[in-house]
Design an enzyme around this catalytic site. Structure first.
Site, PDB file in Angstrom:
ATOM      1  N   TYR A 157       0.826  -1.207   0.000  1.00 56.57           N
ATOM      2  CA  TYR A 157       0.000   0.000   0.000  1.00 56.57           C
ATOM      3  C   TYR A 157       0.864   1.262   0.000  1.00 56.57           C
ATOM      4  CZ  TYR A 157      -3.940  -2.993   1.491  1.00 56.57           C
ATOM      5  OH  TYR A 157      -4.907  -3.962   1.593  1.00 56.57           O
TER       6      TYR A 157
ATOM      7  N   HIS B 138       0.213 -11.668   2.314  1.00 53.66           N
ATOM      8  CA  HIS B 138      -0.831 -11.007   1.523  1.00 53.66           C
ATOM      9  C   HIS B 138      -1.584 -11.976   0.601  1.00 53.66           C
ATOM     10  CE1 HIS B 138      -1.747  -6.648   0.075  1.00 53.66           C
ATOM     11  NE2 HIS B 138      -2.834  -7.378   0.122  1.00 53.66           N
TER      12      HIS B 138
END
Length: 286
Positions: free
Chosen positions: A54, A116
């Site tokens: 991110y 992730h």
């Protein structure tokens, strides 16, 4: 944990206690992102979900320090989460990526660190999991989990390492209710988090079963969907930079959906309900 009034919690098999709604921080970057996260803490959010990819771990860390400095919440009441990218699944790479996340955040530890994606074609996720176990033993992170893992991936972690994740963050919304995976998590004491819990809005919140439930309870369609998540045992992490929307998203515990309403909303599920077709049994994310 000191939460906003009336915010219930979920607890994992190893004692991780999480508020039933967290804040997604994707695209909350820089000074504006910090301000949005501080505002969210004032509303009552105590879990902030980030990721190495991110590119906002610095903003998250800055927001947490400001939240503590301003006396909005104690550090011990805040759960900061981040995620390991697929390109860092090699054991040593995973370890220094956790360290890099810590340095970016400027915090003494990260409360929750997740893989992730499993990236099963590359097939290095078991080694990455062992690295997270080691990072936890070294005190860098408090709790460990995964994202987008199917039952087969979770079972492999259990078989090969003896350690099940405390959290599995997955795509979950009324168009893709994930009944089997949610039931597995509940049975094993794994907290199931829902990313994109509102399916990025769109037509879903206009579905009659949702709008009718909203009218019956005097709430918004968005609040109905978030309450559907929590009553099914899932923890949604909606994203919002708007203070009004943040309050609305957290204010869902003053009403309860009936079993019939929950079943009707779950009935919106589709075989092809994934928003982008990201099937974790084949999808690779680096």
């Amino acid at each position: 944990m000191n939460l906003a009034p009336n915010t219930p919690t979920f607890t994992s098999h190893s004692g991780l206690t999480m508020p039933q709604i967290g804040l997604g921080t994707y695209k909350l970057n820089g000074r504006e992102g910090v301000a949005s996260m501080v505002q969210a803490a004032k509303v009552g959010y105590r879990e902030f979900d980030s990721a190495f990819n991110y590119e906002n771990e610095g903003a998250v860390g800055r927001a947490v320090r400001q939240i503590v400095d301003e006396g909005i919440a104690k550090r011990s009441d805040i759960i900061v989460a981040s995620k390991l990218p697929g390109r860092r699944h090699e054991h040593d790479q995973a370890l220094y990526t956790v360290e890099e996340s810590l340095y970016r955040m400027g915090l003494e530890h990260i409360d929750l660190y997740l893989i992730h994606w499993p990236n099963p074609v590359a097939d290095k996720y078991v080694g990455a999991w062992r690295a997270l176990i080691q990072a936890k033993e070294n005190g860098l992170i408090k709790h460990i989990g995964v994202c987008n893992f199917a039952v087969e991936h979770l079972e492999r972690l259990r078989t090969e390492t003896g350690v099940l994740p405390e959290v599995n963050q997955i795509e979950l919304h009324p168009y893709f209710p994930q009944e089997e995976l949610l039931a597995y998590g509940t049975d094993k004491g794994i907290i199931t988090q829902a990313w994109s819990p509102l399916a990025r809005m769109g037509a879903m919140v206009s579905e009659p079963v949702i709008t009718e439930a909203a009218a019956a309870h005097g709430v918004t369609p968005v609040q109905v969907v978030l309450r559907w998540h929590t009553q099914r045992g899932a923890m949604p992490i909606p994203k919002s930079s708007s203070a009004q929307r943040q309050r609305e998203n957290l204010d869902v515990f003053g009403f309860s959906l009936s079993d019939e309403e929950i079943s009707a909303i779950t009935g919106l599920g589709r075989v092809d309900g994934r928003m982008k077709g990201q099937d974790p049994t084949v999808y690779e994310e680096f």
